[in-house]
Design a protein around this motif. Structure first.
Motif, short mmCIF file in Angstrom:
data_model
loop_
_atom_site.label_atom_id
_atom_site.label_comp_id
_atom_site.label_asym_id
_atom_site.label_seq_id
_atom_site.Cartn_x
_atom_site.Cartn_y
_atom_site.Cartn_z
N ASP A 136 0.83 -1.21 0.00
CA ASP A 136 0.00 0.00 0.00
C ASP A 136 0.86 1.26 0.00
O ASP A 136 0.56 2.23 -0.71
N THR A 137 1.93 1.23 0.78
CA THR A 137 2.79 2.41 0.88
C THR A 137 3.44 2.75 -0.46
O THR A 137 3.58 3.92 -0.83
N GLN A 138 3.79 1.72 -1.21
CA GLN A 138 4.49 1.92 -2.49
C GLN A 138 3.56 2.16 -3.66
O GLN A 138 4.02 2.50 -4.75
N ASP A 139 2.27 2.01 -3.47
CA ASP A 139 1.32 2.03 -4.60
C ASP A 139 0.80 3.43 -4.86
O ASP A 139 0.13 4.01 -4.01
N PRO A 140 1.07 4.02 -6.03
CA PRO A 140 0.58 5.37 -6.31
C PRO A 140 -0.93 5.45 -6.43
O PRO A 140 -1.51 6.54 -6.30
N LEU A 141 -1.62 4.32 -6.68
CA LEU A 141 -3.07 4.34 -6.80
C LEU A 141 -3.78 4.28 -5.44
O LEU A 141 -5.00 4.45 -5.38
N ALA A 142 -3.03 4.03 -4.37
CA ALA A 142 -3.65 3.91 -3.05
C ALA A 142 -4.36 5.20 -2.65
O ALA A 142 -5.31 5.18 -1.86
N ARG A 143 -3.95 6.33 -3.20
CA ARG A 143 -4.53 7.62 -2.83
C ARG A 143 -6.00 7.75 -3.24
O ARG A 143 -6.72 8.58 -2.69
N TYR A 144 -6.46 6.93 -4.17
CA TYR A 144 -7.85 7.08 -4.63
C TYR A 144 -8.85 6.64 -3.57
O TYR A 144 -10.03 7.02 -3.63
N ARG A 145 -8.42 5.86 -2.61
CA ARG A 145 -9.33 5.45 -1.53
C ARG A 145 -9.91 6.68 -0.83
O ARG A 145 -11.07 6.66 -0.40
N GLU A 146 -9.13 7.75 -0.71
CA GLU A 146 -9.59 8.95 -0.02
C GLU A 146 -10.73 9.64 -0.74
O GLU A 146 -11.37 10.54 -0.16
N ARG A 147 -11.03 9.24 -1.95
CA ARG A 147 -12.08 9.89 -2.74
C ARG A 147 -13.41 9.14 -2.66
O ARG A 147 -14.34 9.45 -3.39
N PHE A 148 -13.48 8.15 -1.75
CA PHE A 148 -14.69 7.35 -1.60
C PHE A 148 -15.12 7.29 -0.13
O PHE A 148 -14.28 7.37 0.78
N ALA A 149 -16.42 7.15 0.08
CA ALA A 149 -16.96 6.93 1.42
C ALA A 149 -16.89 5.44 1.74
O ALA A 149 -17.38 4.62 0.96
N ILE A 150 -16.30 5.09 2.87
CA ILE A 150 -16.14 3.69 3.28
C ILE A 150 -17.14 3.40 4.40
O ILE A 150 -17.11 4.07 5.44
N PRO A 151 -18.03 2.44 4.23
CA PRO A 151 -18.99 2.13 5.31
C PRO A 151 -18.29 1.66 6.57
O PRO A 151 -17.18 1.09 6.52
N ARG A 152 -18.94 1.88 7.69
CA ARG A 152 -18.37 1.46 8.97
C ARG A 152 -19.15 0.26 9.53
O ARG A 152 -20.35 0.12 9.31
N SER A 153 -18.43 -0.57 10.23
CA SER A 153 -19.04 -1.75 10.84
C SER A 153 -19.66 -1.37 12.18
O SER A 153 -19.62 -0.22 12.60
N ARG A 154 -20.20 -2.35 12.86
CA ARG A 154 -20.92 -2.09 14.11
C ARG A 154 -20.04 -1.48 15.19
O ARG A 154 -20.52 -0.77 16.07
N ASP A 155 -18.74 -1.77 15.14
CA ASP A 155 -17.85 -1.23 16.17
C ASP A 155 -17.35 0.17 15.85
O ASP A 155 -16.54 0.73 16.57
N GLY A 156 -17.83 0.74 14.73
CA GLY A 156 -17.46 2.10 14.37
C GLY A 156 -16.24 2.21 13.49
O GLY A 156 -15.92 3.30 13.00
N HIS A 157 -15.55 1.11 13.25
CA HIS A 157 -14.38 1.13 12.39
C HIS A 157 -14.79 0.91 10.93
O HIS A 157 -15.87 0.38 10.64
N GLU A 158 -13.91 1.31 10.02
CA GLU A 158 -14.19 1.08 8.61
C GLU A 158 -14.32 -0.42 8.34
O GLU A 158 -13.49 -1.22 8.80
#
Length: 427
Positions: A16-38
């Motif tokens: 993930d650290t080396q991947d230039p495409l990893a930054r696109y995750r920040e452009r999406f809403a990620i649902p959260r589970s019951r414990d409040g985490h992504e």
């Protein structure tokens, strides 16, 4: 390829650290589970996640509607009258088409009916439609109803492509052999780009060529291929293709679908079709006469004006696809499914079996896992652990790490959770 992978967490984080495409995750809403985490959302093959920019685009259309009323058709920031033309170039790039060969409209099955109304013209000798065994039910319903609409019997005119006995996927040579044997009675070959249960990626160019040799029209259902794998519909000389945009294209539930018509057909105004006023040439559309002169290209198959509020999220998503590039996303996807496969193979026991082809080039972003023993219990275990996947009867769990917003570390975490659930006593 597995020699490149390691099973430790640090390795996944490093990818993930080396991947230039990893930054696109920040452009999406990620649902959260019951414990409040992504949550670990591996369900983009069913419903993609929303681009954050979609909200502002929808709000802009609502604001223009409130401020302009009917004048928004021509005076909105993105005039509604020509809104569908915003996808002319981006939609073509997405599926390897030329501008004018793609239009966003309706839903997938509606578009399929519109295409079959044009391309399925049965004769006594050439009357059959070929689909794959286990095709998505909506496709099967549409095809059977089109056959009945022409006064024919699906028992005779609906052919199903079946894998060899004991196999779960279909080799291209099997399709070619069937076309050699029965191609002269087949009017339309309708196959998926990616099969929705097995995840098999069909060799679309090769199969289209084999079908053309027999004089068959070639159509594709790209519901699981558009936004998932690179496509070259124009170069493959596909006659027509349809797809939804709520899966890998992230345009929202029930979003407007896509349709491709090869330019050799799009420039034939006399081709039979089910017509509607938005397929008319713009310069005569508002004459309100009985004259129908279809606009050249796929636009000429439109029947209704575009649904603006449904199209805005798709516009947001395609901007991201254009920015990232389909080839780069495919390369990341191959790496992701490779790591997932590697980690799954390390899970002890025989409770899990990968259904999807092992050849990375013969699959998309999804791996289907067959769980013959207590599959629903394992599914519930995953859900309780904050994992979102889906299930297909009788025993298949479908898992899709999407390269636009999922991470390699999520794949590592998922494999650990799956192993715990699959090997736990009584699970």
């Amino acid at each position: 390829m597995t020699r490149d992978f390691r099973p430790d967490e640090a390795f996944a984080r490093g990818l993930d650290t080396q991947d230039p495409l990893a930054r696109y995750r920040e452009r999406f809403a990620i649902p959260r589970s019951r414990d409040g985490h992504e949550s670990i959302y591996f369900c983009g093959h069913s419903l993609g996640l929303p681009p954050l920019s979609a909200r502002s685009l929808i709000e802009e259309e609502l604001d223009d509607w409130a401020a302009l009323g009917v004048a928004g058709h021509f005076e909105a920031r993105r005039p509604w009258y020509s809104y569908h033309e915003l996808f002319r170039d981006a939609g073509a790039r997405l599926v390897g088409a030329r501008p004018g060969e793609v239009v966003m409209m309706n839903g997938l099955t509606v578009n399929l009916h519109l295409m079959l109304a044009t391309f399925y013209r049965p004769t006594p000798d050439r009357h059959a439609i070929l689909i794959e065994e286990g095709a998505f039910p909506s496709d099967a319903y549409a095809v059977a109803s089109q056959i009945r609409h022409h006064g024919l019997d699906p028992d005779r005119s609906l052919l199903r492509l079946r894998p060899r006995r004991g196999e779960t996927v279909t080799d291209a040579s099997e399709v070619e052999s069937l076309l050699e044997d029965r191609g002269r009675e087949i009017a339309v070959v309708l196959l998926p780009g990616v099969q929705y249960v097995t995840g098999q990626l069909f060799d679309m160019g090769r199969l289209a060529e084999a079908a053309r040799r027999q004089g068959c029209a070639v159509g594709l259902d790209l519901a699981h291929a558009a936004g998932n794998v690179p496509l070259r519909l124009h170069d493959w000389r596909i006659d027509f293709a349809v797809w939804c945009s709520y899966k890998y294209l992230n345009a929202g539930p029930g979003a407007v679908a896509g349709c491709f018509v090869h330019e050799e057909h799009g420039t034939s105004p006399g081709l039979p079709r089910l017509a509607g006023w938005w397929g008319n040439k713009p310069e005569i559309r508002f004459r309100m006469s009985d004259e129908f002169a279809p606009r050249p290209g796929a636009d000429g198959w439109q029947v209704s004006n575009p649904p603006i509020l449904s199209m805005a999220p798709l516009l947001a998503s395609l901007e991201i696809f254009d920015d990232a590039g389909m080839e780069a996303l495919r390369a990341r996807s191959l790496r992701m499914t490779g790591l997932l496969e590697y980690l799954l193979d390390r899970i002890p026991g025989e409770r899990l079996r990968i259904l999807t082809p092992r050849d990375p080039l013969a699959r998309g972003a999804m791996l289907s896992i067959r769980v013959p023993e207590r599959p629903r219990e394992l599914l519930a275990y995953l859900e309780n652990a904050g994992v979102v996947v889906d299930f297909r009867e009788p025993d298949v769990i479908r898992v899709a790490p999407v390269p636009l917003y999922n991470t390699f570390h999520e794949i590592w975490r998922f494999a650990r959770i799956l192993e715990a659930g699959a090997t736990a006593p009584g699970s």
